[in-house]
Scaffold this active site. Structure first.
Site, PDB file in Angstrom:
ATOM      1  N   GLY A  43      -7.977   4.705   9.003  1.00 19.54           N
ATOM      2  CA  GLY A  43      -6.637   4.248   9.393  1.00 19.54           C
ATOM      3  C   GLY A  43      -5.970   5.011  10.525  1.00 19.54           C
ATOM      4  O   GLY A  43      -5.161   4.451  11.255  1.00 19.54           O
ATOM      5  N   ASP A  99      -2.496   7.448   9.507  1.00 22.27           N
ATOM      6  CA  ASP A  99      -1.652   6.300   9.788  1.00 22.27           C
ATOM      7  C   ASP A  99      -0.357   6.311   8.975  1.00 22.27           C
ATOM      8  O   ASP A  99       0.719   6.070   9.502  1.00 22.27           O
ATOM      9  CB  ASP A  99      -2.419   4.976   9.565  1.00 22.27           C
ATOM     10  CG  ASP A  99      -3.128   4.904   8.209  1.00 22.27           C
ATOM     11  OD1 ASP A  99      -3.041   5.870   7.414  1.00 22.27           O
ATOM     12  OD2 ASP A  99      -3.789   3.878   7.941  1.00 22.27           O
ATOM     13  N   ASP A 102       1.833   7.359   1.841  1.00 22.55           N
ATOM     14  CA  ASP A 102       2.328   6.393   0.862  1.00 22.55           C
ATOM     15  C   ASP A 102       2.556   7.158  -0.455  1.00 22.55           C
ATOM     16  O   ASP A 102       3.558   7.837  -0.600  1.00 22.55           O
ATOM     17  CB  ASP A 102       1.269   5.290   0.762  1.00 22.55           C
ATOM     18  CG  ASP A 102       1.659   4.112  -0.078  1.00 22.55           C
ATOM     19  OD1 ASP A 102       2.826   3.716  -0.036  1.00 22.55           O
ATOM     20  OD2 ASP A 102       0.797   3.551  -0.788  1.00 22.55           O
ATOM     21  N   LYS A 130       6.360   6.322   3.966  1.00 25.08           N
ATOM     22  CA  LYS A 130       6.896   5.405   2.960  1.00 25.08           C
ATOM     23  C   LYS A 130       7.384   6.240   1.776  1.00 25.08           C
ATOM     24  O   LYS A 130       6.708   6.342   0.743  1.00 25.08           O
ATOM     25  CB  LYS A 130       5.751   4.484   2.498  1.00 25.08           C
ATOM     26  CG  LYS A 130       6.085   3.020   2.404  1.00 25.08           C
ATOM     27  CD  LYS A 130       4.950   2.288   1.706  1.00 25.08           C
ATOM     28  CE  LYS A 130       4.210   1.344   2.592  1.00 25.08           C
ATOM     29  NZ  LYS A 130       3.181   0.568   1.861  1.00 25.08           N
ATOM     30  N   PHE A 151       3.961  -3.703   2.262  1.00 26.96           N
ATOM     31  CA  PHE A 151       2.609  -3.456   2.758  1.00 26.96           C
ATOM     32  C   PHE A 151       2.528  -3.900   4.216  1.00 26.96           C
ATOM     33  O   PHE A 151       2.798  -5.051   4.539  1.00 26.96           O
ATOM     34  CB  PHE A 151       1.578  -4.208   1.905  1.00 26.96           C
ATOM     35  CG  PHE A 151       0.178  -3.746   2.163  1.00 26.96           C
ATOM     36  CD1 PHE A 151      -0.291  -2.566   1.588  1.00 26.96           C
ATOM     37  CD2 PHE A 151      -0.661  -4.467   2.991  1.00 26.96           C
ATOM     38  CE1 PHE A 151      -1.577  -2.122   1.839  1.00 26.96           C
ATOM     39  CE2 PHE A 151      -1.959  -4.029   3.246  1.00 26.96           C
ATOM     40  CZ  PHE A 151      -2.415  -2.854   2.669  1.00 26.96           C
ATOM     41  N   ASP A 158      -4.916  -1.450   7.697  1.00 27.29           N
ATOM     42  CA  ASP A 158      -5.697  -2.654   7.415  1.00 27.29           C
ATOM     43  C   ASP A 158      -5.327  -3.329   6.100  1.00 27.29           C
ATOM     44  O   ASP A 158      -4.704  -2.733   5.215  1.00 27.29           O
ATOM     45  CB  ASP A 158      -7.180  -2.284   7.311  1.00 27.29           C
ATOM     46  CG  ASP A 158      -7.480  -1.533   6.021  1.00 27.29           C
ATOM     47  OD1 ASP A 158      -6.873  -0.460   5.802  1.00 27.29           O
ATOM     48  OD2 ASP A 158      -8.291  -2.030   5.205  1.00 27.29           O
ATOM     49  N   ARG A 164      -6.663  -4.012  11.781  1.00 23.60           N
ATOM     50  CA  ARG A 164      -6.559  -2.647  12.327  1.00 23.60           C
ATOM     51  C   ARG A 164      -6.396  -2.633  13.844  1.00 23.60           C
ATOM     52  O   ARG A 164      -5.819  -1.724  14.405  1.00 23.60           O
ATOM     53  CB  ARG A 164      -7.837  -1.847  12.022  1.00 23.60           C
ATOM     54  CG  ARG A 164      -8.032  -1.448  10.599  1.00 23.60           C
ATOM     55  CD  ARG A 164      -9.146  -0.413  10.535  1.00 23.60           C
ATOM     56  NE  ARG A 164      -9.748  -0.297   9.210  1.00 23.60           N
ATOM     57  CZ  ARG A 164      -9.268   0.447   8.232  1.00 23.60           C
ATOM     58  NH1 ARG A 164      -8.167   1.143   8.401  1.00 23.60           N
ATOM     59  NH2 ARG A 164      -9.887   0.507   7.070  1.00 23.60           N
TER      60      ARG A 164
HETATM   61  P1  IMP Z   1      -1.651   7.397  -0.102  1.00 22.03           P
HETATM   62  O1  IMP Z   1      -2.839   8.213  -0.540  1.00 22.03           O
HETATM   63  O2  IMP Z   1      -1.130   6.521  -1.208  1.00 22.03           O
HETATM   64  O3  IMP Z   1      -0.569   8.222   0.560  1.00 22.03           O
HETATM   65  O4  IMP Z   1      -2.158   6.351   0.945  1.00 22.03           O
HETATM   66  C1  IMP Z   1      -2.767   6.718   2.080  1.00 22.03           C
HETATM   67  C2  IMP Z   1      -3.643   5.619   2.605  1.00 22.03           C
HETATM   68  O5  IMP Z   1      -3.404   4.348   1.991  1.00 22.03           O
HETATM   69  C3  IMP Z   1      -3.341   5.430   4.056  1.00 22.03           C
HETATM   70  O6  IMP Z   1      -4.119   6.284   4.861  1.00 22.03           O
HETATM   71  C4  IMP Z   1      -3.649   3.961   4.265  1.00 22.03           C
HETATM   72  O7  IMP Z   1      -5.010   3.810   4.592  1.00 22.03           O
HETATM   73  C5  IMP Z   1      -3.396   3.307   2.943  1.00 22.03           C
HETATM   74  N1  IMP Z   1      -2.090   2.606   2.922  1.00 22.03           N
HETATM   75  C6  IMP Z   1      -0.952   2.979   2.294  1.00 22.03           C
HETATM   76  N2  IMP Z   1       0.048   2.098   2.502  1.00 22.03           N
HETATM   77  C7  IMP Z   1      -0.475   1.146   3.301  1.00 22.03           C
HETATM   78  C8  IMP Z   1       0.084  -0.048   3.900  1.00 22.03           C
HETATM   79  O8  IMP Z   1       1.254  -0.410   3.769  1.00 22.03           O
HETATM   80  N3  IMP Z   1      -0.785  -0.787   4.647  1.00 22.03           N
HETATM   81  C9  IMP Z   1      -2.092  -0.428   4.851  1.00 22.03           C
HETATM   82  N4  IMP Z   1      -2.637   0.677   4.327  1.00 22.03           N
HETATM   83  C10 IMP Z   1      -1.836   1.454   3.556  1.00 22.03           C
HETATM   84 MG    MG Z   2      -6.140   5.349   5.606  1.00 26.47          MG
END
Ligand code: IMP
Ligand code: MG
Length: 187
Positions: A43, A99, A102, A130, A151, A158, A164
């Site tokens: 990402g 990217d 979350d 986020k 999302f 992606d 992407r």
């Molecule tokens: P986390 O581990 O939940 O912080 O998420 C990190 C990864 O989840 C990011 O590097 C993204 O690849 C994916 N991700 C989280 N939110 C989104 C979104 O809204 N769209 C697309 N990919 C997301």
């Molecule tokens: Mg990612």
């Protein structure tokens, strides 16, 4: 593909302006310092590419692959480190670039794996933050935009590995069993 776009949240111009401003800030901060930029795949590829192009200091670049999403819009919670960077990490100033942050699980796990190698410093730069979705105690040192709990795709992000390549960030809609579904579910 265009007919599925619901709303463009951040345009090419808006992204470019923020990325340049961040690149300037980082160039100032790491001027005359050793810096290793680690881009998280997949990402982070577009953000990291644009960011380092705008940084007018010498940097070493490396990549790290993680996996947590399994073809869904929700994280599995379990983060797998698929590939560590090849560069030496001990005593380096490291900037992790991704990217989006979350839940925070990915960045937390990546940071843990890097800290084991005893770097001099570790900072985190993400394009999107986020905060509403955070489940672990970690914050980025730098982010370009804050996003609500929707999302989003494009600019490296992606859905099932598609979108992407789009140079802007957007929400999208699709048809499933004759029902219109939308990632901008706040609407
Ligand atoms: P986390 O581990 O939940 O912080 O998420 C990190 C990864 O989840 C990011 O590097 C993204 O690849 C994916 N991700 C989280 N939110 C989104 C979104 O809204 N769209 C697309 N990919 C997301
Ligand atoms: Mg990612």
């Amino acid at each position: 593909m265009n007919d599925k776009i619901e709303e463009i949240l951040f345009s090419i111009e808006e992204i470019s302006k923020k990325v340049k401003a961040l690149a300037n800030e980082l160039s100032q901060k790491y001027k005359d310092e050793d810096l290793l930029v680690i881009c998280l795949l997949r990402g982070g590829f577009m953000f990291a590419t644009d960011l380092v192009k705008e940084m007018d200091i010498n940097i070493e670049m490396d990549f790290m692959t993680t996996s947590s999403y399994h073809d869904a819009t929700e994280s599995s919670g379990h983060v797998e480190i698929v590939q560590m960077p090849r560069a030496k990490l001990k005593d380096r100033n490291i900037l992790i670039v991704d990217d989006i942050i979350d839940s925070g699980n990915t960045i937390l796990e990546v940071k843990k794996h890097i800290l084991i190698k005893e770097p001099k410093s570790v900072e985190i730069a993400v394009l999107l933050n986020k905060p509403e979705r955070r489940v672990v105690d970690i914050e980025p040192d730098y982010f370009c935009f804050e996003v609500p709990d929707v999302f989003v795709v494009g600019y490296g992000l992606d859905y099932k590995n598609f979108y992407r390549n789009k140079p802007y960030i957007f929400t999208f809609r699709w048809e499933e069993k004759n029902e219109i579904r939308c990632t901008n579910f706040k609407k």
